[in-house]
Design a protein around this motif. Structure first.
Motif, short mmCIF file in Angstrom:
data_model
loop_
_atom_site.label_atom_id
_atom_site.label_comp_id
_atom_site.label_asym_id
_atom_site.label_seq_id
_atom_site.Cartn_x
_atom_site.Cartn_y
_atom_site.Cartn_z
N TYR A 60 0.83 -1.19 0.00
CA TYR A 60 0.00 0.00 0.00
C TYR A 60 0.87 1.25 0.00
O TYR A 60 0.62 2.21 -0.74
CB TYR A 60 -0.93 0.01 1.22
CG TYR A 60 -1.75 1.26 1.33
CD1 TYR A 60 -2.85 1.46 0.51
CD2 TYR A 60 -1.43 2.25 2.24
CE1 TYR A 60 -3.60 2.62 0.59
CE2 TYR A 60 -2.17 3.41 2.34
CZ TYR A 60 -3.26 3.59 1.51
OH TYR A 60 -4.00 4.74 1.59
N THR A 63 2.46 1.66 -3.45
CA THR A 63 1.45 2.08 -4.42
C THR A 63 1.07 3.54 -4.21
O THR A 63 0.95 4.31 -5.17
CB THR A 63 0.21 1.18 -4.32
OG1 THR A 63 0.60 -0.17 -4.52
CG2 THR A 63 -0.84 1.57 -5.34
N LYS A 64 0.87 3.93 -2.95
CA LYS A 64 0.50 5.32 -2.65
C LYS A 64 1.60 6.27 -3.10
O LYS A 64 1.33 7.32 -3.69
CB LYS A 64 0.23 5.47 -1.16
CG LYS A 64 -0.22 6.88 -0.78
CD LYS A 64 -0.87 6.89 0.55
CE LYS A 64 -1.22 8.25 1.05
NZ LYS A 64 -1.71 9.20 0.12
N GLN A 65 2.85 5.90 -2.86
CA GLN A 65 3.97 6.74 -3.27
C GLN A 65 3.99 6.87 -4.80
O GLN A 65 4.18 7.96 -5.33
CB GLN A 65 5.28 6.14 -2.78
CG GLN A 65 6.50 6.96 -3.15
CD GLN A 65 7.79 6.30 -2.67
OE1 GLN A 65 7.77 5.22 -2.08
NE2 GLN A 65 8.91 6.96 -2.92
N LYS A 66 3.78 5.78 -5.51
CA LYS A 66 3.78 5.79 -6.98
C LYS A 66 2.64 6.67 -7.51
O LYS A 66 2.83 7.44 -8.45
CB LYS A 66 3.66 4.36 -7.51
CG LYS A 66 3.77 4.26 -8.99
CD LYS A 66 5.18 4.60 -9.45
CE LYS A 66 5.30 4.34 -10.93
NZ LYS A 66 6.60 4.72 -11.45
N ILE A 67 1.46 6.55 -6.88
CA ILE A 67 0.32 7.36 -7.30
C ILE A 67 0.63 8.84 -7.09
O ILE A 67 0.35 9.68 -7.95
CB ILE A 67 -0.95 6.94 -6.56
CG1 ILE A 67 -1.43 5.58 -7.07
CG2 ILE A 67 -2.05 7.98 -6.70
CD1 ILE A 67 -2.57 4.98 -6.27
N ASP A 68 1.21 9.18 -5.93
CA ASP A 68 1.56 10.58 -5.65
C ASP A 68 2.57 11.10 -6.67
O ASP A 68 2.46 12.25 -7.14
CB ASP A 68 2.12 10.71 -4.23
CG ASP A 68 1.05 10.49 -3.17
OD1 ASP A 68 -0.16 10.55 -3.51
OD2 ASP A 68 1.42 10.24 -1.99
N GLU A 69 3.56 10.29 -7.04
CA GLU A 69 4.54 10.69 -8.04
C GLU A 69 3.88 10.93 -9.40
O GLU A 69 4.17 11.92 -10.09
CB GLU A 69 5.64 9.64 -8.18
CG GLU A 69 6.57 9.54 -6.99
CD GLU A 69 7.51 8.34 -7.08
OE1 GLU A 69 7.48 7.61 -8.10
OE2 GLU A 69 8.27 8.12 -6.12
N LEU A 70 2.97 10.03 -9.78
CA LEU A 70 2.29 10.18 -11.06
C LEU A 70 1.39 11.42 -11.07
O LEU A 70 1.31 12.13 -12.08
CB LEU A 70 1.50 8.92 -11.41
CG LEU A 70 2.34 7.68 -11.70
CD1 LEU A 70 1.44 6.46 -11.84
CD2 LEU A 70 3.18 7.87 -12.95
N LYS A 71 0.70 11.68 -9.97
CA LYS A 71 -0.13 12.87 -9.88
C LYS A 71 0.71 14.13 -10.01
O LYS A 71 0.35 15.09 -10.70
CB LYS A 71 -0.90 12.90 -8.55
CG LYS A 71 -2.10 12.01 -8.52
CD LYS A 71 -2.81 12.14 -7.18
CE LYS A 71 -4.01 11.22 -7.09
NZ LYS A 71 -4.68 11.29 -5.80
N TYR A 72 1.88 14.12 -9.37
CA TYR A 72 2.79 15.27 -9.46
C TYR A 72 3.25 15.47 -10.91
O TYR A 72 3.27 16.60 -11.40
CB TYR A 72 3.99 15.06 -8.53
CG TYR A 72 5.02 16.15 -8.63
CD1 TYR A 72 4.80 17.40 -8.05
CD2 TYR A 72 6.20 15.95 -9.35
CE1 TYR A 72 5.74 18.40 -8.15
CE2 TYR A 72 7.15 16.97 -9.47
CZ TYR A 72 6.92 18.19 -8.86
OH TYR A 72 7.84 19.19 -8.97
#
Length: 77
Positions: A60, A63-72
């Motif tokens: 989790y 995944t959360k870190q990857k999502i935050d990077e993609l959003k950025y």
């Protein structure tokens, strides 16, 4: 009622004496074994659940870190 209790106590005493003379000195040995087995099984399940939770928490977080990077990245462009 006390007569019934006295009879019950007598039957329990007879059963325990019969078990003792049959070579079974501990009439609760089977129950103790079942309880020990259940405790071991529950402890194993708890360990397995803890390992699974640790894996889920790690995944989790990744995944959360990857999502935050993609959003950025999306907001950046």
């Amino acid at each position: 009622q006390s007569t019934e209790l006295f009879q019950l106590a007598g039957r329990i005493s007879d059963a325990m004496q019969l078990a003792a003379t049959a070579g079974n000195s501990d009439p609760f040995a089977k129950v103790k074994g079942l309880i020990s087995d259940m405790i071991e099984r529950l402890m194993k399940e708890a360990r397995d659940e803890a390992v699974h939770k640790a894996w889920c928490d790690k995944e989790y977080g990744t995944t959360k870190q990857k999502i935050d990077e993609l959003k950025y990245d999306i907001e950046k462009y």
